[in-house]
Design a protein around this motif. Structure first.
Motif, mmCIF file in Angstrom:
data_model
loop_
_atom_site.group_PDB
_atom_site.id
_atom_site.type_symbol
_atom_site.label_atom_id
_atom_site.label_comp_id
_atom_site.label_asym_id
_atom_site.label_seq_id
_atom_site.Cartn_x
_atom_site.Cartn_y
_atom_site.Cartn_z
ATOM 1 N N ASP A 100 0.649 -1.138 0.098
ATOM 2 C CA ASP A 100 0.256 -0.014 0.096
ATOM 3 C C ASP A 100 0.860 1.395 0.104
ATOM 4 O O ASP A 100 0.416 2.290 -0.494
ATOM 5 C CB ASP A 100 -0.934 0.001 1.159
ATOM 6 N N PHE A 103 0.848 3.258 -2.995
ATOM 7 C CA PHE A 103 -0.269 4.196 -3.589
ATOM 8 C C PHE A 103 -0.587 5.101 -2.447
ATOM 9 O O PHE A 103 -1.808 5.491 -2.517
ATOM 10 C CB PHE A 103 -1.200 2.972 -3.433
ATOM 11 N N GLN A 117 -4.473 -2.469 -7.317
ATOM 12 C CA GLN A 117 -3.118 -2.339 -6.945
ATOM 13 C C GLN A 117 -2.334 -3.278 -7.935
ATOM 14 O O GLN A 117 -1.269 -2.862 -8.396
ATOM 15 C CB GLN A 117 -3.231 -2.662 -5.524
ATOM 16 N N THR A 121 0.556 -1.932 -10.550
ATOM 17 C CA THR A 121 1.804 -2.486 -10.185
ATOM 18 C C THR A 121 2.555 -2.934 -11.378
ATOM 19 O O THR A 121 3.488 -2.833 -11.852
ATOM 20 C CB THR A 121 1.969 -3.143 -8.940
ATOM 21 N N THR A 173 0.442 7.336 -9.592
ATOM 22 C CA THR A 173 -0.682 7.120 -8.902
ATOM 23 C C THR A 173 -1.389 8.448 -8.875
ATOM 24 O O THR A 173 -2.580 8.700 -8.684
ATOM 25 C CB THR A 173 -0.351 6.588 -7.458
#
Length: 182
Positions: A100, A103, A117, A121, A173
């Protein structure tokens, strides 16, 4: 993948002279939290007396769902409301799990769903895994560093991880924030 555990990092900036009342409040909320479904453990980082007034509380749960249920629970909301007069700033928290940190966004307290995610990624690592070796390997040969499968792999993976954490993901992001946190 949703059951990999989750942590919440809570920061409470306590008003000067209210630390004792806050400690009493902790004595109320700690037992409540410990008996919540999915609770794993709890750590409190207390401020340095006379120097700082911020308490940092780290709480771990077995799943993000159980953590969110606790964060949104009526019992917690009532106790936060009770402690609000002790806070210099409002109750502030960040939920973290797995990767996490890649992000992380200053304006978001939630984390993106796992499938997003994964896609983000993967879409960042795939081009890096193609481009980094094409750029790095000729540079290593130019420096007269002999070809070695293990050292090449070590330097390539270190470069990709460095680029992911410090260059690509913070910018990527931000670019896809609306979709990512939707």
């Amino acid at each position: 993948m949703e059951n990999q555990g989750a942590s919440v990092v809570i920061s409470h900036h306590i008003l000067d002279g209210k630390q004792q009342q806050y400690e009493q409040w902790l004595n109320e909320i700690v037992p409540l939290t410990r008996h919540t479904k999915g609770f794993i453990d709890w750590q409190i980082i207390r401020p340095i007396q006379g120097l700082t007034f911020v308490y940092t509380v780290i709480i771990r749960f077995d799943t993000i769902e159980n953590l969110k249920n606790w964060i949104d629970s009526d019992d917690r909301k009532k106790l936060i409301e009770k402690a609000n007069p002790l806070f210099h700033k409002n109750d502030h928290y960040k939920i973290k799990s797995g990767l996490d940190f890649l992000f992380e966004n200053e304006n978001e307290t939630k984390v993106p769903v796992r499938w997003k995610q994964f896609l983000v990624t993967w879409s960042a690592i795939y081009p890096l895994s193609l481009v980094v070796p094409l750029l790095l390997l000729p540079f290593l040969r130019l420096l007269k560093i002999p070809a070695n499968h293990y050292s090449n792999g070590l330097l390539i993976s270190a470069s990709i991880v460095f680029l992911m954490v410090f260059v690509v993901m913070p910018n990527y992001t931000k670019l896809i924030r609306k979709w990512l946190f939707k």
